[in-house]
Design an enzyme around this catalytic site. Structure first.
Site, PDB file in Angstrom:
ATOM      1  N   LYS A  77      -7.239   1.377  -2.504  1.00  0.00           N
ATOM      2  CA  LYS A  77      -6.927   0.880  -1.325  1.00  0.00           C
ATOM      3  C   LYS A  77      -7.064   2.018  -0.179  1.00  0.00           C
ATOM      4  O   LYS A  77      -7.311   1.640   0.658  1.00  0.00           O
ATOM      5  CB  LYS A  77      -5.286   0.449  -1.402  1.00  0.00           C
ATOM      6  CG  LYS A  77      -4.879   0.005   0.226  1.00  0.00           C
ATOM      7  CD  LYS A  77      -5.476  -1.097   0.433  1.00  0.00           C
ATOM      8  CE  LYS A  77      -5.146  -1.689   1.721  1.00  0.00           C
ATOM      9  NZ  LYS A  77      -3.954  -2.331   1.761  1.00  0.00           N
TER      10      LYS A  77
ATOM     11  N   LYS B  66       0.904   4.911   8.370  1.00  0.00           N
ATOM     12  CA  LYS B  66       1.254   5.256   7.027  1.00  0.00           C
ATOM     13  C   LYS B  66       0.404   5.523   5.941  1.00  0.00           C
ATOM     14  O   LYS B  66       0.124   6.508   5.346  1.00  0.00           O
ATOM     15  CB  LYS B  66       2.496   4.319   6.596  1.00  0.00           C
ATOM     16  CG  LYS B  66       3.086   4.593   5.299  1.00  0.00           C
ATOM     17  CD  LYS B  66       2.497   3.444   4.240  1.00  0.00           C
ATOM     18  CE  LYS B  66       2.558   1.995   4.476  1.00  0.00           C
ATOM     19  NZ  LYS B  66       1.891   1.008   3.600  1.00  0.00           N
TER      20      LYS B  66
ATOM     21  N   THR C 258       0.845  -1.079  -0.014  1.00  0.00           N
ATOM     22  CA  THR C 258      -0.006  -0.275  -0.104  1.00  0.00           C
ATOM     23  C   THR C 258       0.851   1.196   0.005  1.00  0.00           C
ATOM     24  O   THR C 258       1.890   1.280   0.845  1.00  0.00           O
ATOM     25  CB  THR C 258      -0.844  -0.038   1.207  1.00  0.00           C
ATOM     26  OG1 THR C 258      -1.656  -1.168   1.012  1.00  0.00           O
ATOM     27  CG2 THR C 258      -1.697   1.321   1.232  1.00  0.00           C
TER      28      THR C 258
END
Length: 306
Positions: free
Chosen positions: A190, A258, A115
């Site tokens: 995502k 993150k 990701t």
């Protein structure tokens, strides 16, 4: 195009590449290890690289081959998967001196399942294209359970023809594989996934804490609410872990932070306010500062327990 042949194994159609095809896999952590093992079990020749060789020990014992650098993976592999931690790791693996793009074989495929930032996915695609290499961004959802059971959701961005050519390999890793569009589209999808999870995890934790404070048995409460309108993957899979005191990572808090930072940056760039996401990020940062960065995302439960 990949040359594929089909054989039937225990009634299930398994797709195997031509014997000269080699699959590289970089990143053998919580999810990557299971994913690489599925490809190995499907009959592919697998070359693995990880910064910590011990993480690949089980795969090596089962027949995977070791590469000392990403460059060696690039030089040997027809298809290379990456499943690393942060965008900086992706940058290093793809653009470093020993990186995949500089050393990749013309006609090969690069599939980043990390990701990462959509803009980075576009950069990888553009630079790879110049060298005659197809790059696909294909982040996944489903955590450690989805990886172990080969039931991941895979969100794909890139050229549709390239996607169709590598889809038989992706089918060894997931059951919900959706082509989302141009390069970067997989990563944007995502981000949608992570935004939905972030606020949902707050609701899951608050529901469990509420049940406990009301004197209810939260395990019995889950029997009612997991199958109703409140049902979600997190409620069904992570709430029981919370109640069992299991905070081992199916997905690390540090990686979720993150992801949320990437999503907030993208939202700001598009002029969008995301208050639910911002709240979730602030709560997880507080947990990380208390030493929970390597716990699973279900450790958000501890915010109310501290």
């Amino acid at each position: 195009m990949l040359k594929l042949k089909e054989i039937k194994r225990e009634g299930k159609m398994i797709l195997l590449t031509h014997e000269k095809t080699v699959i590289g896999f970089i990143g053998t952590g919580v999810m990557g290890k299971s994913m690489a093992e599925h490809l190995l079990n499907a009959g592919y020749t697998i070359v693995v690289y990880s910064r910590t060789k011990e993480k690949a020990a089980d795969l090596l014992r089962k027949g995977a081959e070791w590469a000392d650098t990403p460059r060696e993976v690039a030089e040997r592999a027809t298809v290379s998967f990456t499943m690393v931690g942060y965008p900086t790791d992706v940058e290093e693996v793809y653009f470093g001196e020993n990186g995949l793009i500089q050393n990749g074989r013309e006609g090969s495929y690069l599939i980043d399942m990390t990701t990462s930032a959509p803009s980075l996915a576009v950069k990888i695609y553009e630079q790879a294209k110049k060298r005659g290499i197809q790059a696909i961004d294909a982040p996944v959802s489903g955590g450690d359970v989805g990886a172990k059971e080969a039931k991941l959701s895979i969100m794909v961005g890139g050229e549709q023809k390239a996607y169709e050519e590598i889809r038989p390999i992706l089918e060894q890793l997931g059951t919900n594989i959706v082509y989302q569009g141009k390069p970067g589209a997989g990563q944007h999808t995502k981000m949608c996934n992570q935004i939905a999870i972030a606020s949902n995890m707050i609701g899951v934790c608050e529901a469990i804490i509420y049940a406990e404070k009301a004197g209810l048995d939260p395990e019995i409460v889950l029997k009612s609410i997991t199958t109703g309108a409140a049902g979600s993957w997190s409620l069904s899979n992570l709430a029981p872990r919370m109640l069992n005191g299991n905070f081992e990572p199916g997905f690390y808090i540090k990686h979720f932070i993150k992801d949320m930072k990437i999503a907030l940056d993208e939202a700001e760039r598009m002029g969008m306010d995301a208050p639910g996401l911002a709240l979730a990020k602030s709560l997880y940062i507080q947990l990380a500062e208390k030493g929970e960065e390597n716990s699973g995302t279900q450790a958000l439960y501890k915010y109310w327990k501290s």
